[in-house]
Design a protein around this motif. Structure first.
Motif, PDB file in Angstrom:
ATOM      1  N   GLN A 190      -5.549   9.606  -1.263  1.00 25.77           N
ATOM      2  CA  GLN A 190      -6.999   9.469  -1.352  1.00 25.77           C
ATOM      3  C   GLN A 190      -7.533   8.795  -0.081  1.00 25.77           C
ATOM      4  OE1 GLN A 190      -8.943  10.702  -4.183  1.00 25.77           O
ATOM      5  NE2 GLN A 190      -6.987  11.712  -4.532  1.00 25.77           N
ATOM      6  N   HIS A 191      -8.810   8.518  -0.094  1.00 24.82           N
ATOM      7  CA  HIS A 191      -9.485   8.025   1.112  1.00 24.82           C
ATOM      8  C   HIS A 191      -9.036   6.611   1.479  1.00 24.82           C
ATOM      9  CE1 HIS A 191     -11.892   5.495  -1.577  1.00 24.82           C
ATOM     10  NE2 HIS A 191     -11.961   6.555  -2.358  1.00 24.82           N
ATOM     11  N   PRO A 192      -9.178   6.225   2.757  1.00 25.80           N
ATOM     12  CA  PRO A 192      -8.861   4.849   3.155  1.00 25.80           C
ATOM     13  C   PRO A 192      -9.736   3.840   2.406  1.00 25.80           C
ATOM     14  CG  PRO A 192      -9.089   6.263   5.075  1.00 25.80           C
ATOM     15  CD  PRO A 192      -9.569   7.057   3.903  1.00 25.80           C
ATOM     16  N   HIS A 193      -9.266   2.610   2.357  1.00 24.51           N
ATOM     17  CA  HIS A 193      -9.926   1.577   1.556  1.00 24.51           C
ATOM     18  C   HIS A 193     -11.341   1.290   2.056  1.00 24.51           C
ATOM     19  CE1 HIS A 193      -8.836  -1.319   4.817  1.00 24.51           C
ATOM     20  NE2 HIS A 193      -7.801  -0.510   4.920  1.00 24.51           N
ATOM     21  N   GLY A 194     -12.236   1.065   1.088  1.00 25.32           N
ATOM     22  CA  GLY A 194     -13.646   0.862   1.408  1.00 25.32           C
ATOM     23  C   GLY A 194     -13.925  -0.427   2.144  1.00 25.32           C
ATOM     24  N   LEU A 195     -13.155  -1.486   1.887  1.00 26.37           N
ATOM     25  CA  LEU A 195     -13.407  -2.766   2.557  1.00 26.37           C
ATOM     26  C   LEU A 195     -13.194  -2.632   4.060  1.00 26.37           C
ATOM     27  CD1 LEU A 195     -11.694  -5.284   0.096  1.00 26.37           C
ATOM     28  CD2 LEU A 195     -14.086  -4.570   0.177  1.00 26.37           C
ATOM     29  N   GLY A 196     -12.121  -1.953   4.452  1.00 29.65           N
ATOM     30  CA  GLY A 196     -11.871  -1.747   5.878  1.00 29.65           C
ATOM     31  C   GLY A 196     -12.936  -0.874   6.522  1.00 29.65           C
ATOM     32  N   GLN A 197     -13.355   0.169   5.821  1.00 23.66           N
ATOM     33  CA  GLN A 197     -14.388   1.041   6.364  1.00 23.66           C
ATOM     34  C   GLN A 197     -15.709   0.288   6.520  1.00 23.66           C
ATOM     35  OE1 GLN A 197     -14.436   5.333   5.374  1.00 23.66           O
ATOM     36  NE2 GLN A 197     -13.097   4.779   3.663  1.00 23.66           N
ATOM     37  N   ALA A 198     -16.016  -0.578   5.538  1.00 18.56           N
ATOM     38  CA  ALA A 198     -17.250  -1.370   5.626  1.00 18.56           C
ATOM     39  C   ALA A 198     -17.192  -2.307   6.835  1.00 18.56           C
ATOM     40  CB  ALA A 198     -17.453  -2.161   4.340  1.00 18.56           C
ATOM     41  N   PHE A 199     -16.053  -2.963   7.030  1.00 19.20           N
ATOM     42  CA  PHE A 199     -15.910  -3.892   8.143  1.00 19.20           C
ATOM     43  C   PHE A 199     -16.070  -3.181   9.479  1.00 19.20           C
ATOM     44  CE2 PHE A 199     -12.862  -5.885  11.218  1.00 19.20           C
ATOM     45  CZ  PHE A 199     -13.637  -6.993  11.512  1.00 19.20           C
ATOM     46  N   ILE A 200     -15.392  -2.043   9.658  1.00 23.53           N
ATOM     47  CA  ILE A 200     -15.481  -1.308  10.922  1.00 23.53           C
ATOM     48  C   ILE A 200     -16.903  -0.814  11.153  1.00 23.53           C
ATOM     49  CG2 ILE A 200     -14.748   0.802  12.102  1.00 23.53           C
ATOM     50  CD1 ILE A 200     -12.739  -1.503  12.230  1.00 23.53           C
ATOM     51  N   SER A 201     -17.568  -0.365  10.092  1.00 24.47           N
ATOM     52  CA  SER A 201     -18.953   0.105  10.238  1.00 24.47           C
ATOM     53  C   SER A 201     -19.850  -0.998  10.756  1.00 24.47           C
ATOM     54  CB  SER A 201     -19.480   0.607   8.897  1.00 24.47           C
ATOM     55  OG  SER A 201     -18.848   1.789   8.509  1.00 24.47           O
ATOM     56  N   GLU A 202     -19.705  -2.189  10.184  1.00 30.90           N
ATOM     57  CA  GLU A 202     -20.557  -3.301  10.615  1.00 30.90           C
ATOM     58  C   GLU A 202     -20.164  -3.788  12.004  1.00 30.90           C
ATOM     59  OE1 GLU A 202     -23.111  -3.778   8.856  1.00 30.90           O
ATOM     60  OE2 GLU A 202     -22.410  -2.677   7.105  1.00 30.90           O
ATOM     61  N   LEU A 203     -18.855  -3.830  12.285  1.00 31.18           N
ATOM     62  CA  LEU A 203     -18.394  -4.317  13.580  1.00 31.18           C
ATOM     63  C   LEU A 203     -18.875  -3.420  14.715  1.00 31.18           C
ATOM     64  CD1 LEU A 203     -16.527  -6.613  14.736  1.00 31.18           C
ATOM     65  CD2 LEU A 203     -14.733  -4.873  14.851  1.00 31.18           C
ATOM     66  N   LEU A 204     -18.809  -2.102  14.514  1.00 30.93           N
ATOM     67  CA  LEU A 204     -19.221  -1.160  15.556  1.00 30.93           C
ATOM     68  C   LEU A 204     -20.703  -0.820  15.483  1.00 30.93           C
ATOM     69  CD1 LEU A 204     -16.193   1.360  15.566  1.00 30.93           C
ATOM     70  CD2 LEU A 204     -16.522  -0.713  16.936  1.00 30.93           C
TER      71      LEU A 204
END
Length: 508
Positions: A339-353
């Motif tokens: 399944q898809h990568p974890h949402g917490l990591g995706q949220a962090f990268i979205s905010e960081l970039l």
């Protein structure tokens, strides 16, 4: 699919015929050809097309019942002249990047913590597509997320490999990954290396002399780590990369470009004028090595990137850049497996970039600062190594241009118990006791309180018996892989232990 539009030209002019994407379907495994799309995910993707669509089909918990409404990540301020040094010293400012469920942000937790598509959320893929475009400027390619390069590679093996297939790789390589292909029935064909990495002429020799009646289907996949090759630390020169890509084009090879150390390059000469005029991303793109992806007019490169070496390994988040055909097949595999990568990591990268975080250019400023710190540690390692170890004449090492590893050669020919027998007439038989001596040395160092990775851990032994070589790989395992990314104290103490243990070992 997230399509990458090249924003600046970094490749030679190519004819329209060459730019036409090839039919690469023959490279798919039987499993990949038989796989059907996940029907539930197909409906989920269709529901994303029209904003405001009421979805009563999925089994998602409603976001109003998520037991979280906000996440704050405290990160270094990127406004410091040298953010890594300021962060280490505790003297720099900090910055908070936040994800919210009910307030505006780059990626709402309503979306990040819900079920998603296998390739990851579009917002994150768009951000990484922008980064990839600005660094590599590839021809038409797409980005899919992964749980790091190990996850991506094992899926690529399943996508491309059938039982009995032979894949190419460097003769010393990251065995955790090559082992993952063995249960799939994939056999590895090692290519000789030197201090600059994989030797193109050796690759051509294998392919041109391949006899399918004796050896089975000719290899159609090359797995390679081009920057800071693990374990040897070598970085492929630009000319070799071009030669390897040309061979891949000639022999119809898919290149798995596993490049987690790509951003950790040393002795770079960033132009201050470029930074001032265009920012860190452009300045770094001008001096970073040219990737296989950047020259991929055929669509035969599957490039694997990761945050593990530049943010944190526990992030377990990376991205695969490849042609849209392979990307679709990869997403189908993910939709029906991890399944898809974890949402917490995706949220962090979205905010960081994102605009409220570092942004892409701030991220590249952090990478540039990180390179300087690791370069300092590399230089310290090499200085201590020359003083404590190399001066004895018992070991030597090349200074790596990138990454985290030093490939230390042990001069076993000076050991009193080193033996070399008459070369056997039988192929595949070692002519020395190198492996036994290295095993003894490993145990000696362990007793002294030091661990370095022995070369035998990474050696790929040719199982076909048909790959010509002037020596058995077991006779060439007189190396240790050491890392220089620890603290100054670890480097100093570790190399002193190494020098002492080495001298004692050579005395008996």
């Amino acid at each position: 699919m997230v399509y990458i539009h090249p924003t600046h030209e970094r490749i030679d002019p190519i004819s329209t015929l060459k730019k036409r994407q090839l039919d690469l379907s023959r490279h798919l495994s039987v499993e990949a050809k038989a796989r059907l799309p996940n029907p539930i995910k197909a409906i989920w993707k269709a529901a994303q097309v029209k904003p405001g669509t009421i979805n009563m089909g999925n089994g998602d918990p409603h976001h109003t019942l998520y037991p979280v409404c906000e996440m704050n990540f405290v990160v270094p301020s990127i406004n410091e002249p040298d953010p890594v040094q300021a962060w280490k010293a505790g003297t720099g400012d900090q910055q908070i990047v936040a994800s919210y469920k009910d307030e505006p942000c780059a990626l709402s937790l309503r979306t990040a913590l819900a079920y998603g598509a296998g390739g990851g959320l579009k917002h994150v893929r768009d951000a990484l597509a922008e980064l990839t475009d600005r660094i590599h400027a590839p021809p038409k390619h797409t980005v899919s997320l992964s749980l790091g390069n190990a996850d991506a590679l094992t899926k690529c093996f399943r996508l491309l490999g059938d039982p009995g297939d032979s894949f190419l790789c460097e003769e010393f390589t990251f065995s955790a990954m090559t082992n993952a292909a063995l249960p799939l029935g994939i056999k590895w064909v090692p290519i000789r290396m030197d201090k600059d990495g994989l030797i193109p002429s050796e690759m051509e020799k294998i392919l041109s002399n391949w006899d399918e009646t004796l050896q089975g289907k000719r290899p159609h996949v090359l797995y390679t780590i081009p920057c800071s090759q693990n374990p040897t630390g070598s970085t492929l020169p630009a000319e070799r990369r071009r030669q390897i890509y040309d061979l891949a084009h000639e022999y119809d090879i898919i290149i798995l470009e596993d490049d987690p150390y790509f951003f950790l390059q040393y002795d770079l000469s960033l132009q201050t004028s470029t930074i001032e005029s265009h920012g860190y991303t452009r300045a770094m793109a001008d001096v970073l090595p040219r990737s296989f992806l950047s020259m991929d007019y055929d669509g035969r490169v599957m490039r694997l990137d990761s945050f593990s070496k530049i943010l944190a390994p526990g992030m377990r988040l990376g991205w695969v850049t490849c042609n849209d055909f392979f990307s679709e097949k990869l997403d189908m595999l993910t939709d029906s497996s991890s399944q898809h990568p974890h949402g917490l990591g995706q949220a962090f990268i979205s905010e960081l970039l994102g605009s409220e975080g570092w942004g892409v250019d701030g991220f590249m400023k952090w990478v540039s600062s990180l390179c300087r710190e690791y370069e300092r540690r590399r230089n310290l390692f090499m200085d201590v190594f020359r003083r404590e170890v190399e001066s004895s004449g018992l070991a030597s090492a090349e200074t790596p241009k990138s990454g985290m590893f030093v490939w230390i050669k042990i001069n076993l020919e000076r050991h009193p118990r080193h033996r070399k027998s008459l070369k056997s007439d039988k192929p595949g038989v070692p002519a020395t006791n190198t492996a036994d001596l290295m095993a003894d040395l490993f145990r000696k160092l362990l007793d002294c309180g030091l661990v370095m990775m022995p070369a035998s851990t990474f050696a790929i032994v040719d199982q076909t018996g048909l790959v010509s070589t002037d020596s058995h790989i077991t006779d060439r395992v007189n190396f240790f892989r050491a890392t220089f990314v620890g603290t100054d104290e670890i480097i100093e103490d570790g190399l002193k232990i190494f020098a002492h243990g080495l001298e004692e070992f050579f005395c008996y």
